[in-house]
Scaffold this motif. Structure first.
Motif, PDB file in Angstrom:
ATOM      1  N   ALA A 100      60.100  16.316 -48.338  1.00  0.00           N
ATOM      2  CA  ALA A 100      60.353  14.869 -48.359  1.00  0.00           C
ATOM      3  C   ALA A 100      61.389  14.510 -49.420  1.00  0.00           C
ATOM      4  O   ALA A 100      62.224  13.624 -49.211  1.00  0.00           O
ATOM      5  CB  ALA A 100      59.042  14.121 -48.623  1.00  0.00           C
ATOM      6  N   THR A 101      61.359  15.213 -50.550  1.00  0.00           N
ATOM      7  CA  THR A 101      62.350  14.974 -51.603  1.00  0.00           C
ATOM      8  C   THR A 101      63.753  15.298 -51.106  1.00  0.00           C
ATOM      9  O   THR A 101      64.712  14.564 -51.391  1.00  0.00           O
ATOM     10  CB  THR A 101      62.018  15.830 -52.842  1.00  0.00           C
ATOM     11  N   CYS A 102      63.898  16.393 -50.366  1.00  0.00           N
ATOM     12  CA  CYS A 102      65.208  16.734 -49.783  1.00  0.00           C
ATOM     13  C   CYS A 102      65.704  15.603 -48.885  1.00  0.00           C
ATOM     14  O   CYS A 102      66.890  15.247 -48.915  1.00  0.00           O
ATOM     15  CB  CYS A 102      65.105  18.033 -48.980  1.00  0.00           C
ATOM     16  N   LEU A 103      64.794  15.030 -48.112  1.00  0.00           N
ATOM     17  CA  LEU A 103      65.185  13.981 -47.171  1.00  0.00           C
ATOM     18  C   LEU A 103      65.643  12.710 -47.883  1.00  0.00           C
ATOM     19  O   LEU A 103      66.437  11.941 -47.337  1.00  0.00           O
ATOM     20  CB  LEU A 103      64.009  13.663 -46.236  1.00  0.00           C
ATOM     21  N   THR A 104      65.150  12.468 -49.102  1.00  0.00           N
ATOM     22  CA  THR A 104      65.608  11.291 -49.849  1.00  0.00           C
ATOM     23  C   THR A 104      67.083  11.404 -50.215  1.00  0.00           C
ATOM     24  O   THR A 104      67.735  10.395 -50.497  1.00  0.00           O
ATOM     25  CB  THR A 104      64.784  11.079 -51.132  1.00  0.00           C
ATOM     26  N   HIS A 105      67.611  12.636 -50.229  1.00  0.00           N
ATOM     27  CA  HIS A 105      69.015  12.866 -50.584  1.00  0.00           C
ATOM     28  C   HIS A 105      69.917  13.069 -49.368  1.00  0.00           C
ATOM     29  O   HIS A 105      71.130  12.873 -49.470  1.00  0.00           O
ATOM     30  CB  HIS A 105      69.133  14.106 -51.478  1.00  0.00           C
ATOM     31  N   THR A 106      69.345  13.484 -48.253  1.00  0.00           N
ATOM     32  CA  THR A 106      70.184  13.927 -47.138  1.00  0.00           C
ATOM     33  C   THR A 106      70.243  12.967 -45.961  1.00  0.00           C
ATOM     34  O   THR A 106      71.025  13.179 -45.039  1.00  0.00           O
ATOM     35  CB  THR A 106      69.687  15.292 -46.625  1.00  0.00           C
ATOM     36  N   GLY A 107      69.425  11.927 -45.953  1.00  0.00           N
ATOM     37  CA  GLY A 107      69.437  11.015 -44.812  1.00  0.00           C
ATOM     38  C   GLY A 107      68.851   9.669 -45.174  1.00  0.00           C
ATOM     39  O   GLY A 107      68.373   9.456 -46.291  1.00  0.00           O
ATOM     40  N   PRO A 108      68.831   8.729 -44.224  1.00  0.00           N
ATOM     41  CA  PRO A 108      68.279   7.402 -44.488  1.00  0.00           C
ATOM     42  C   PRO A 108      66.764   7.444 -44.648  1.00  0.00           C
ATOM     43  O   PRO A 108      66.080   8.296 -44.066  1.00  0.00           O
ATOM     44  CB  PRO A 108      68.686   6.601 -43.243  1.00  0.00           C
ATOM     45  N   ALA A 109      66.232   6.498 -45.418  1.00  0.00           N
ATOM     46  CA  ALA A 109      64.786   6.451 -45.676  1.00  0.00           C
ATOM     47  C   ALA A 109      63.997   6.246 -44.387  1.00  0.00           C
ATOM     48  O   ALA A 109      62.851   6.694 -44.280  1.00  0.00           O
ATOM     49  CB  ALA A 109      64.485   5.337 -46.669  1.00  0.00           C
ATOM     50  N   SER A 110      64.602   5.602 -43.403  1.00  0.00           N
ATOM     51  CA  SER A 110      63.903   5.311 -42.142  1.00  0.00           C
ATOM     52  C   SER A 110      63.549   6.566 -41.360  1.00  0.00           C
ATOM     53  O   SER A 110      62.678   6.538 -40.486  1.00  0.00           O
ATOM     54  CB  SER A 110      64.767   4.393 -41.271  1.00  0.00           C
ATOM     55  N   GLU A 111      64.208   7.687 -41.661  1.00  0.00           N
ATOM     56  CA  GLU A 111      63.949   8.921 -40.909  1.00  0.00           C
ATOM     57  C   GLU A 111      62.964   9.853 -41.608  1.00  0.00           C
ATOM     58  O   GLU A 111      62.577  10.882 -41.052  1.00  0.00           O
ATOM     59  CB  GLU A 111      65.273   9.665 -40.685  1.00  0.00           C
ATOM     60  N   ILE A 112      62.564   9.503 -42.832  1.00  0.00           N
ATOM     61  CA  ILE A 112      61.701  10.401 -43.608  1.00  0.00           C
ATOM     62  C   ILE A 112      60.349  10.611 -42.924  1.00  0.00           C
ATOM     63  O   ILE A 112      59.893  11.742 -42.750  1.00  0.00           O
ATOM     64  CB  ILE A 112      61.502   9.857 -45.033  1.00  0.00           C
ATOM     65  N   GLU A 113      59.698   9.524 -42.527  1.00  0.00           N
ATOM     66  CA  GLU A 113      58.360   9.653 -41.943  1.00  0.00           C
ATOM     67  C   GLU A 113      58.365  10.503 -40.682  1.00  0.00           C
ATOM     68  O   GLU A 113      57.528  11.409 -40.530  1.00  0.00           O
ATOM     69  CB  GLU A 113      57.784   8.269 -41.638  1.00  0.00           C
ATOM     70  N   THR A 114      59.305  10.251 -39.789  1.00  0.00           N
ATOM     71  CA  THR A 114      59.360  11.014 -38.539  1.00  0.00           C
ATOM     72  C   THR A 114      59.543  12.502 -38.806  1.00  0.00           C
ATOM     73  O   THR A 114      58.841  13.347 -38.222  1.00  0.00           O
ATOM     74  CB  THR A 114      60.525  10.507 -37.665  1.00  0.00           C
ATOM     75  N   HIS A 115      60.455  12.840 -39.685  1.00  0.00           N
ATOM     76  CA  HIS A 115      60.752  14.248 -39.960  1.00  0.00           C
ATOM     77  C   HIS A 115      59.569  14.930 -40.649  1.00  0.00           C
ATOM     78  O   HIS A 115      59.189  16.054 -40.283  1.00  0.00           O
ATOM     79  CB  HIS A 115      62.001  14.357 -40.831  1.00  0.00           C
TER      80      HIS A 115
END
Length: 430
Positions: A284-299
Motif C-alpha cells: 500500500a505504501t508503494c501505491l501512495t507513490h506510484t498512482g492515484p489514491a483512488s486506486e489503492i483500495e482496489t489494488h
C-alpha cells in the motif's frame, strides 16, 4: 474509595492491574521538576483541576477514585497549561478502537493487535498499556525532557499518531497538556473500570525512541536531517529534483513493488504467517507513490484476496485507510518534507527477512541491504570505467611503470637524463 479490579488473572504482566498510587509513582517519579495535575469531570459544565507535588500526588489519588478522574502525563509549573510546561514526561496514544470495525472485541484482542503492529514497525512496546473502558491508552515514559524540546516532541507525537491512525489513534491527543484516565476509576460512558493491562515499565531515552518512530514512518532521523542541512550550507546538496542524483520516489517505489511481486512468487504465491500485515502495508505504501489514491483500495484488496487470505477484513481496511490518508498528504521529492512514508530498500528487506543472497537469486532491484547496495554500486562503477577505456592498476603498471623496466639503462644514460630528455613521453611503439 479504591475500586477492586474484576480482571485479575494468573501470570499477568508486571504492569497489569497497577493500583492508582503505583501508577502515579510510575508516571511521575520524584526526580525532575514540575507538579502533577488531576482533572475531575463531574458534569458537562463542571470540571475541577487540582495540582499537587510529585510527593503528594500518589498519596491523594485514592481519595479521587470515586470521581471521573484524569491525570496529566507531563509536568507543569503550577496550573496545567501549555505555557507552564515544566518537562516532558511521556509520548502517548489514545486509541479509540471502539470506532473501528469489530469494536465488540475484548480489550485483550486489541492489545494483541497493537503489540503485533509495534513489532512489525520495529517499535518498542509501551511502558504501560491501559484499558480505558472503551479504548486503549499507550504511554511510553521518557527520561526527563526539558520544555525547550517542544518542537522535537511535537513532531515525534505527530509521526507516532499517523503511524497508528488505522487503529483509531486520536489526532487531537497530541498536546502536551493531555490528561488520561486514572486506573481504578470508572468510565461512565461504558460502566467499565479503567485498568492497566501490560507494559515494560521502562523509561526510554527520547532521542532513541524518536529515531525509531521516524524510521518506522520512513522519514529521516534528526541526525540525518542535520547532515542534510550541513551539506546544503556547503552547497554540496542539490536543491531541485532536476539536479539531484538518484531515482525519484515514484521510480524507486515502482521497483520495490516489482520486488514484492517477485518475493510473493518465491513464497509460492502466499505471504507466510508473520509477514502478512507488513507485506500488505508495504504494498500500500508503494501505491501512495506510484498512482492515484483512488486506486489503492482496489489494488490492495485484489492482492489480499490472492496472496493474503487469512488477514481479517478489519486489518485490510485499516491498512487501506492509512495508505489513502498518506497519499492525500503533502507530496515532495524530499522525504523530509513529504507526508508519505519513505522506506528504504534495505528497510523493506529487513522487514520481510530477505537476505542478500536471495535478493541476487530473485534479481530484486531495490530490496536488499546497504552492504549489497554498495557492492552493486562498486560493480557498476568498475564497468563504467572499463567502458571508458580504464584498466586495472596492475595493467597500467605493466605498461607504464618505467621504474620496473629501467629503460634508461638500455639507452646507456642516467635516470635523470632519461627523464630530462623526455624519453618517458615516447610510447614503446614509437
Amino acid at each position: 474509595m479504591k475500586h477492586l479490579s474484576t480482571n485479575q488473572h494468573d501470570n499477568a504482566p508486571a504492569a497489569a492491574d497497577l493500583t492508582a498510587a503505583d501508577y502515579i509513582r510510575l508516571l511521575h517519579p520524584t526526580d525532575g521538576v514540575g507538579k502533577v495535575s488531576f482533572v475531575l469531570i463531574r458534569s458537562r459544565n463542571e470540571t475541577i483541576t487540582k495540582t499537587y507535588s510529585v510527593d503528594t500526588a500518589p498519596v491523594i489519588v485514592d481519595a479521587l477514585l470515586d470521581e471521573s478522574t484524569y491525570v496529566s502525563l507531563n509536568r507543569f509549573n503550577g496550573p496545567r497549561t501549555s505555557s507552564r510546561l515544566a518537562q516532558f514526561n511521556a509520548l502517548y496514544l489514545d486509541l479509540d478502537v471502539h470506532t473501528l470495525p469489530g469494536s465488540n472485541q475484548l480489550p485483550d484482542h486489541w492489545a494483541g493487535s497493537f503489540a503485533s503492529d509495534l513489532r512489525a514497525k520495529n517499535l518498542p512496546q509501551p511502558s504501560v498499556l491501559i484499558s480505558t473502558g472503551r479504548g486503549l491508552a499507550a504511554i511510553w515514559l521518557l527520561e526527563p525532557l526539558p520544555a525547550k524540546a517542544r518542537s522535537r516532541w511535537s513532531a515525534t507525537m505527530q509521526a507516532l499518531i499517523k503511524l497508528f491512525r488505522h487503529m483509531g489513534a486520536d489526532s487531537a491527543c497530541s498536546d502536551c497538556a493531555r490528561v488520561f484516565r486514572v486506573p481504578g476509576t470508572i468510565n461512565l460512558k461504558s460502566g467499565t473500570e479503567v485498568r492497566t493491562m501490560d507494559g515494560t515499565l521502562r523509561r526510554y531515552k527520547f532521542d532513541v525512541l524518536s529515531d525509531c518512530i521516524f524510521i518506522a514512518s520512513g522519514r529521516p532521523t534528526r541526525r540525518k536531517l542535520k547532515e542534510i542541512r550541513q551539506l546544503k550550507k556547503k552547497g554540496t546538496v542539490a536543491t531541485t529534483q532536476e539536479n539531484r542524483r538518484g531515482l525519484t520516489p515514484k521510480a524507486r517505489f515502482t521497483m520495490i513493488a516489482r520486488d514484492l511481486d517477485k518475493i510473493v512468487v518465491h513464497w509460492g504465491g502466499r505471504v507466510p504467517l508473520g509477514h502478512r500485515n507488513t507485506f500488505l502495508h508495504l504494498l500500500a505504501t508503494c501505491l501512495t507513490h506510484t498512482g492515484p489514491a483512488s486506486e489503492i483500495e482496489t489494488h490492495v484488496r485484489r492482492i489480499a484476496a490472492v496472496a493474503v487470505l487469512d488477514l481479517s477484513g478489519r486489518e485490510i481496511s485499516g491498512i487501506i485507510k492509512s495508505a489513502e490518508t498518506k497519499a492525500q498528504e503533502s507530496c515532495s521529492s524530499d522525504p523530509g518534507l513529504d507526508g508519505r512514508l519513505h522506506y528504504s530498500g534495505a528497510k523493506v528487506a529487513e522487514l520481510l527477512n530477505i537476505s542478500d543472497s536471495l535478493a541476487c537469486e530473485l534479481s530484486l532491484e531495490q530490496t536488499f541491504s546497504e552492504t549489497e547496495r554498495a557492492r552493486r554500486k562498486a560493480g557498476r562503477e568498475r564497468n563504467r570505467r572499463r567502458d571508458q577505456g580504464a584498466c586495472s592498476r596492475e595493467e597500467w603498471l605493466a605498461i607504464n611503470s618505467a621504474s620496473r623496466g629501467k629503460p634508461w639503462q638500455l639507452a646507456g644514460i642516467s635516470r635523470s637524463k632519461w627523464y630530462e630528455q623526455g624519453h618517458h613521453k615516447i610510447s614503446p611503439s614509437q
